[in-house]
Design a protein around this motif. Structure first.
Motif, PDB file in Angstrom:
ATOM      1  N   LEU A  58       0.861  -1.102  -0.174  1.00  0.00           N
ATOM      2  CA  LEU A  58      -0.032  -0.003  -0.160  1.00  0.00           C
ATOM      3  C   LEU A  58       0.883   1.321  -0.057  1.00  0.00           C
ATOM      4  O   LEU A  58       2.061   1.382   0.369  1.00  0.00           O
ATOM      5  CB  LEU A  58      -1.011  -0.023   1.442  1.00  0.00           C
ATOM      6  CG  LEU A  58      -1.676  -1.464   1.666  1.00  0.00           C
ATOM      7  CD1 LEU A  58      -2.213  -1.042   2.986  1.00  0.00           C
ATOM      8  CD2 LEU A  58      -2.809  -1.705   0.357  1.00  0.00           C
ATOM      9  N   SER A  59       0.290   2.422  -0.424  1.00  0.00           N
ATOM     10  CA  SER A  59       0.963   3.642  -0.155  1.00  0.00           C
ATOM     11  C   SER A  59       1.008   3.805   1.289  1.00  0.00           C
ATOM     12  O   SER A  59      -0.029   3.735   2.077  1.00  0.00           O
ATOM     13  CB  SER A  59       0.187   4.733  -0.953  1.00  0.00           C
ATOM     14  OG  SER A  59       0.041   4.812  -2.267  1.00  0.00           O
ATOM     15  N   ASP A  60       1.820   4.438   1.786  1.00  0.00           N
ATOM     16  CA  ASP A  60       2.133   4.680   3.313  1.00  0.00           C
ATOM     17  C   ASP A  60       1.457   5.892   3.511  1.00  0.00           C
ATOM     18  O   ASP A  60       1.840   6.986   4.065  1.00  0.00           O
ATOM     19  CB  ASP A  60       3.569   4.793   3.621  1.00  0.00           C
ATOM     20  CG  ASP A  60       3.770   4.985   4.989  1.00  0.00           C
ATOM     21  OD1 ASP A  60       3.037   4.289   5.836  1.00  0.00           O
ATOM     22  OD2 ASP A  60       4.949   5.273   5.406  1.00  0.00           O
ATOM     23  N   THR A  61       0.176   5.930   3.807  1.00  0.00           N
ATOM     24  CA  THR A  61      -0.754   6.625   4.095  1.00  0.00           C
ATOM     25  C   THR A  61      -1.916   5.975   4.969  1.00  0.00           C
ATOM     26  O   THR A  61      -2.241   4.891   4.815  1.00  0.00           O
ATOM     27  CB  THR A  61      -1.476   7.534   3.258  1.00  0.00           C
ATOM     28  OG1 THR A  61      -2.061   6.615   2.213  1.00  0.00           O
ATOM     29  CG2 THR A  61      -0.295   8.354   2.237  1.00  0.00           C
ATOM     30  N   GLN A  62      -2.649   6.770   5.978  1.00  0.00           N
ATOM     31  CA  GLN A  62      -3.371   6.230   7.048  1.00  0.00           C
ATOM     32  C   GLN A  62      -4.686   5.789   6.551  1.00  0.00           C
ATOM     33  O   GLN A  62      -5.364   4.689   6.477  1.00  0.00           O
ATOM     34  CB  GLN A  62      -3.914   7.162   8.049  1.00  0.00           C
ATOM     35  CG  GLN A  62      -2.755   7.622   8.973  1.00  0.00           C
ATOM     36  CD  GLN A  62      -3.197   8.647  10.191  1.00  0.00           C
ATOM     37  OE1 GLN A  62      -4.340   8.311  10.736  1.00  0.00           O
ATOM     38  NE2 GLN A  62      -2.352   9.467  10.587  1.00  0.00           N
ATOM     39  N   ASP A  63      -5.102   6.723   5.219  1.00  0.00           N
ATOM     40  CA  ASP A  63      -6.528   5.981   4.769  1.00  0.00           C
ATOM     41  C   ASP A  63      -6.363   4.871   3.982  1.00  0.00           C
ATOM     42  O   ASP A  63      -7.241   3.996   4.006  1.00  0.00           O
ATOM     43  CB  ASP A  63      -6.765   7.100   3.733  1.00  0.00           C
ATOM     44  CG  ASP A  63      -5.639   7.357   2.621  1.00  0.00           C
ATOM     45  OD1 ASP A  63      -5.993   7.048   1.489  1.00  0.00           O
ATOM     46  OD2 ASP A  63      -4.691   8.142   2.839  1.00  0.00           O
ATOM     47  N   ALA A  64      -5.330   4.638   3.353  1.00  0.00           N
ATOM     48  CA  ALA A  64      -4.807   3.259   2.429  1.00  0.00           C
ATOM     49  C   ALA A  64      -4.843   2.040   3.597  1.00  0.00           C
ATOM     50  O   ALA A  64      -5.687   1.190   3.305  1.00  0.00           O
ATOM     51  CB  ALA A  64      -3.562   3.336   1.831  1.00  0.00           C
ATOM     52  N   LEU A  65      -4.399   2.287   4.763  1.00  0.00           N
ATOM     53  CA  LEU A  65      -4.316   1.193   5.878  1.00  0.00           C
ATOM     54  C   LEU A  65      -5.743   1.166   6.043  1.00  0.00           C
ATOM     55  O   LEU A  65      -6.121  -0.249   6.429  1.00  0.00           O
ATOM     56  CB  LEU A  65      -3.294   1.652   6.886  1.00  0.00           C
ATOM     57  CG  LEU A  65      -3.183   0.502   8.131  1.00  0.00           C
ATOM     58  CD1 LEU A  65      -2.807  -0.585   7.389  1.00  0.00           C
ATOM     59  CD2 LEU A  65      -2.255   0.972   9.045  1.00  0.00           C
ATOM     60  N   LYS A  66      -6.612   1.873   6.426  1.00  0.00           N
ATOM     61  CA  LYS A  66      -7.876   1.835   6.793  1.00  0.00           C
ATOM     62  C   LYS A  66      -8.760   1.181   5.839  1.00  0.00           C
ATOM     63  O   LYS A  66      -9.309   0.318   6.503  1.00  0.00           O
ATOM     64  CB  LYS A  66      -8.336   3.367   7.060  1.00  0.00           C
ATOM     65  CG  LYS A  66      -9.985   3.089   7.715  1.00  0.00           C
ATOM     66  CD  LYS A  66     -10.712   4.808   7.586  1.00  0.00           C
ATOM     67  CE  LYS A  66     -11.994   4.814   7.710  1.00  0.00           C
ATOM     68  NZ  LYS A  66     -12.608   6.050   7.676  1.00  0.00           N
ATOM     69  N   GLU A  67      -8.515   1.354   4.605  1.00  0.00           N
ATOM     70  CA  GLU A  67      -9.266   0.796   3.727  1.00  0.00           C
ATOM     71  C   GLU A  67      -9.077  -0.741   3.811  1.00  0.00           C
ATOM     72  O   GLU A  67     -10.040  -1.480   3.489  1.00  0.00           O
ATOM     73  CB  GLU A  67      -9.160   1.326   2.249  1.00  0.00           C
ATOM     74  CG  GLU A  67      -9.782   2.928   2.163  1.00  0.00           C
ATOM     75  CD  GLU A  67     -11.170   3.022   2.326  1.00  0.00           C
ATOM     76  OE1 GLU A  67     -11.906   1.813   1.908  1.00  0.00           O
ATOM     77  OE2 GLU A  67     -11.743   3.887   2.889  1.00  0.00           O
ATOM     78  N   VAL A  68      -7.849  -1.231   3.857  1.00  0.00           N
ATOM     79  CA  VAL A  68      -7.292  -2.387   3.631  1.00  0.00           C
ATOM     80  C   VAL A  68      -8.039  -3.207   4.867  1.00  0.00           C
ATOM     81  O   VAL A  68      -8.563  -4.298   4.915  1.00  0.00           O
ATOM     82  CB  VAL A  68      -6.048  -2.785   3.575  1.00  0.00           C
ATOM     83  CG1 VAL A  68      -5.588  -4.017   3.962  1.00  0.00           C
ATOM     84  CG2 VAL A  68      -5.738  -2.171   2.174  1.00  0.00           C
TER      85      VAL A  68
END
Length: 839
Positions: free
Chosen positions: A612-622
């Motif tokens: 993932l791109s290292d951003t909070q939103d990407a981690l949240k979605e996964v």
């Protein structure tokens, strides 16, 4: 006479002690000492030296050298003299100098080279003699040329959407000399010089920057050298187009059944080459009224009108009740707080009646301007303990200007009906998708506030006075999924942030709002060109700001920090941060996350590795996606720096106990294409490792997963996991990095109390020759990268405090801010002049 005819040539022969080179195959040479007093200019000089050659198939190769002046020339190959009978010698004279010239040739066969093959490379060298000494030529290497049949990597067939980037890898067969590579498209040569959309990397991969329909073809990698020409298997590339709906037609005439309709077509563009059909309905109908159905619909219309009138009356009554309640509870009907609150530090403001005999009090009149449903509580944030802001030294800044300070003005009764009417007619208010986890919305007035999308790092700060007094705005903040928004990228461009909208776009702001969001770029001026993009009303994306350069507009500014960016904007809309790499050293941060099923009823077990791109939103979605799939985290996330080297990302699994587990993968590693990761447009890239337990009783999984970019550094995950009960990383599945409500209105949205903020602004906005002004405050808070932008605004100090609020909410350290303000005040004692009455 004979001696006279010889001239100096004869003399040289007499004086020269000729080397004795035996006629046998194993020869040795004895080089005589140069004649005493001979001129160094008479040393042999090579006019032709032997050069590297390749033996093709079984044809022998020829080596030649020519020198002047030279009496003898012999070849030495791999340290041994070549038999003099194998030399072909030719004598001549240099016409310009009259010196003798000697040329020698030999032939080398494949058998001679193969005789020493594997021990060292086969080389030959010329040695020339003259009366003054000897000279050696350069070494010439003789190699056997070949080109193997099998490619190390061949291109594979793919289906891609239009304008997507394509990378076709090709590693040619091993060969000597190394093979040259060219590409064929439907058997025609691909020439990058004639097509700017195409280029070939140093590793021979073919890159199509943006796929076009014309790029649908069979691609073949061709490798060739002096021995042979090899062709890879052809790879079929299909460029498809998904449908996008046309505009809706106009509504039809209202029919006798009190309905009308409109239609649209899947034609802009129509799906091609296997692209998806448009989703949704082609025909839409709705109720309507006209003369044809007036009679039968009159009763319904009357009913609807009556219901609407009752609803409006109820809303008005509710507004009046809320106004009365708020004014009684909040205490805003009193002439508030004397100025002694300012000498006690940044404490919450106390509300108390005014003193009639004290003329120097700071007073705040009750405000009747806007519907006070948007303002709740006192003038200070409802916070305790460390949230209180105190200056460590001396008094506070100079007092506010004389007079009475009002918060807002006008009559709520006069604006109540207008407020309801405005909100009921705003299309954006009616269409906001309430309940969306990727959206926040709220109603704001001139006191400002804050919107946050929890667990994404995305927020919108609306500072005080950004909304004109007397206005009330419904504002929203939305995180878009990347498949929902079309953001075209060209060349080496990559998406570095989420795509975020704030609106409504037409709202008028008198001060810049601050949009905060994460990014994944390792920023450096020599490796990146970074741009802030904004989508226009027509739907096209435009560059509104180039980061690192002096802002060319007063409308936008972006403060870029290690993992987040803060965007100042007076025009709300849709934004994204895009970068273009300037060198192969440019890198972006990837977050590597491992998931596996929480329950395993079968022998088969899957490990999913997300990149993932290292951003909070990407981690949240996964995390949300995996929770729906019943997945659990089996390792703490790692960060990998992914470089713009055109190399793919490879993943492999190792060190599994073979007596308990086995891998069902056929290949030794899996690979994610470079452009899929680099573009940033495919958010959930992952590889799945399918394993199989050899026994149903096996619950412990121990292995290692390697992740690396070809020819780059990598990361390894060491996994020791109990698939039946391990919950060590369960906290990651419920992230709670942000606190509070998604919408905070008025003073509760800010760390700095309202009156203290106004006092700092009034004291530091005016430039000071001793430096005790907003410029020094920006420097002490490390916010001085672009002072010209702050200076272009009516209140530079307000811009600095707004940015501090955006960076530090909700966990900002008010003590540090107070210390910075106090340091500025030390440079000018006049700032702390407070009257006795104010103390």
């Amino acid at each position: 006479p004979a001696a006279a005819c010889w001239g100096w040539h004869g003399l040289a022969r007499v004086l020269w002690l000729s080397p004795r080179v035996p006629a046998g195959a194993q020869q040795s040479a004895t080089v005589a000492t140069p004649v005493s007093g001979a001129s160094p200019d008479l040393l042999p000089r090579f006019l032709l030296e032997p050069e590297d050659v390749y033996i093709v198939k079984n044809k022998p190769v020829s080596l030649a050298c020519r020198a002047t002046p030279a009496t003898q020339i012999y070849f030495k190959c791999n340290g041994e003299w070549v038999h003099q009978g194998d030399h072909v010698t030719q004598h001549s004279t240099d016409r310009s100098t009259g010196l003798p010239v000697m040329e020698v040739r030999i032939e080398i066969t494949r058998q001679q080279v193969e005789k020493i093959f594997g021990l060292e490379e086969y080389w030959c060298q010329c040695v020339a003699w003259s009366s003054s000494g000897t000279t050696k030529s350069q070494k010439a290497f003789v190699r056997i040329a070949y080109l193997r049949k099998n490619f190390e990597q061949e291109p594979t067939a793919r289906e891609v959407s239009i304008e997507q980037g394509i990378v076709l890898p090709c590693r040619p067969p091993e060969g000597i000399p190394p093979a040259e590579v060219e590409w064929l498209r439907n058997e025609e040569l691909v020439d990058p010089a004639l097509d700017a959309n195409v280029y070939v990397t140093p590793e021979h991969s073919l890159v199509l920057r943006q796929a076009r329909l014309a790029d649908t073809a069979n691609y073949t990698c061709v490798a060739k050298n002096i021995v042979a020409r090899r062709r890879s298997a052809s790879a079929a590339i299909t460029v498809y187009v998904d449908g996008a709906w046309s505009e809706w037609s106009k509504w039809s005439v209202c029919g006798t059944e009190c309905t009308h309709w409109r239609s649209r077509e899947c034609s802009e563009p129509a799906p091609r080459n296997g692209g998806q059909e448009c989703h949704g309905a082609e025909l839409e109908t709705r109720n309507c009224t006209s003369e044809l159905c007036t009679a039968q619909g009159a009763e319904d219309v009357a009913l609807y009108v009556g219901l609407i009138a009752v609803a409006v009356c109820l809303v008005l009554l509710l507004l009046v009740g809320v106004l009365v309640y708020c004014r009684k509870k909040g205490g805003l009907d009193a002439d508030v707080a004397d100025s002694s609150i300012l000498t006690a530090g940044f404490q919450p403001v106390s509300i108390k009646p005014s003193k009639a005999d004290n003329p120097s009090l700071l007073t705040i009149q009750p405000d009747l301007s806007t519907a006070t449903m948007t303002y709740q509580g006192s003038l200070c944030p409802r916070q305790d303990g460390p949230a209180k802001l105190q200056l460590p030294n001396g008094h506070l800044l100079s007092p506010l200007g004389a007079g009475r300070h009002t918060l807002h003005h006008s009559s709520p009764a006069a604006e109540g009906a207008d407020f309801v009417a405005r909100l009921s007619t705003q299309s954006y208010f009616r269409s906001l998708p309430r309940g969306n986890t990727n959206m926040a919305y709220g109603t704001f007035n001139f006191l400002g506030g804050r919107l946050m999308i929890p667990n994404t790092g995305i927020s919108l700060l609306i500072p005080p006075d950004a909304i004109p007094r007397g206005k009330i705005y419904e504002v929203y903040l939305t995180l878009h999924k990347q498949e929902e928004v079309r953001l075209p990228l060209a060349g080496c461009q990559t998406l570095l942030s989420p795509i975020v909208s704030c609106g409504p776009p037409g709202v008028l702001l008198t001060r810049p709002a601050i949009l905060a969001m994460g990014h994944c770029v390792e920023a450096s001026a020599e490796n990146w060109s970074l741009r802030l993009k904004k989508q226009s009303c027509e739907g096209t994306w435009e560059d509104v700001l180039q980061l690192g350069a002096e802002p060319c507009t007063e409308l936008y500014y972006c403060q870029l920090e290690a993992q987040a960016c803060y965007i100042f904007t007076e025009q709300l809309g849709r934004f994204a941060l895009v970068g273009e790499s300037l060198s192969m050293a440019a890198s972006k941060r990837l977050k590597l996350v491992l998931f596996a099923p929480a329950a395993c009823p079968s022998l088969e077990y899957n490990i999913r590795v997300y990149c993932l791109s290292d951003t909070q939103d990407a981690l949240k979605e996964v995390i949300q996606l995996e929770k729906q799939m019943g997945g659990q985290l089996i390792g703490a996330p790692r960060v990998l720096h992914f470089k713009d080297s055109y190399h793919n990302l490879r993943l492999s699994i190792h060190d599994m106990p073979s007596s308990l587990w086995k891998s069902k993968l056929l290949a030794s590693y899996q690979e994610i294409p470079f452009y899929h990761i680099w573009s940033g447009l495919q958010p959930y890239l992952h590889c799945t490792f399918t394993l199989e337990r050899l026994s149903p009783s096996t619950c412990e999984l121990a292995c290692k997963i390697w992740i690396w970019q070809v020819e780059g550094d990598g990361q390894s995950f060491t996994i020791n996991f109990n698939i039946a009960k391990d919950t060590r990383f369960s906290d990651w599945l419920v992230p709670d990095s942000e606190v509070g409500s998604p919408a905070l209105v008025g003073p509760s949205a800010f760390k700095i109390p309202f009156l203290i903020r106004q006092k700092i602004i009034s004291s530091l906005d005016t430039p000071c020759a001793r430096g005790a002004d907003w410029r020094t405050l920006a420097q002490k808070l490390n916010l001085d990268s672009h002072l010209s932008f702050y200076a272009s605004k009516p209140s530079p100090t307000a811009m600095i405090l707004n940015l501090w609020e955006a960076r530090h909410f909700p966990n900002g350290n008010l003590s540090q801010l107070a210390a910075a303000v106090a340091e500025v005040g030390k440079q000018d004692g006049a700032l702390f002049a407070v009257s006795e009455a104010e103390c």
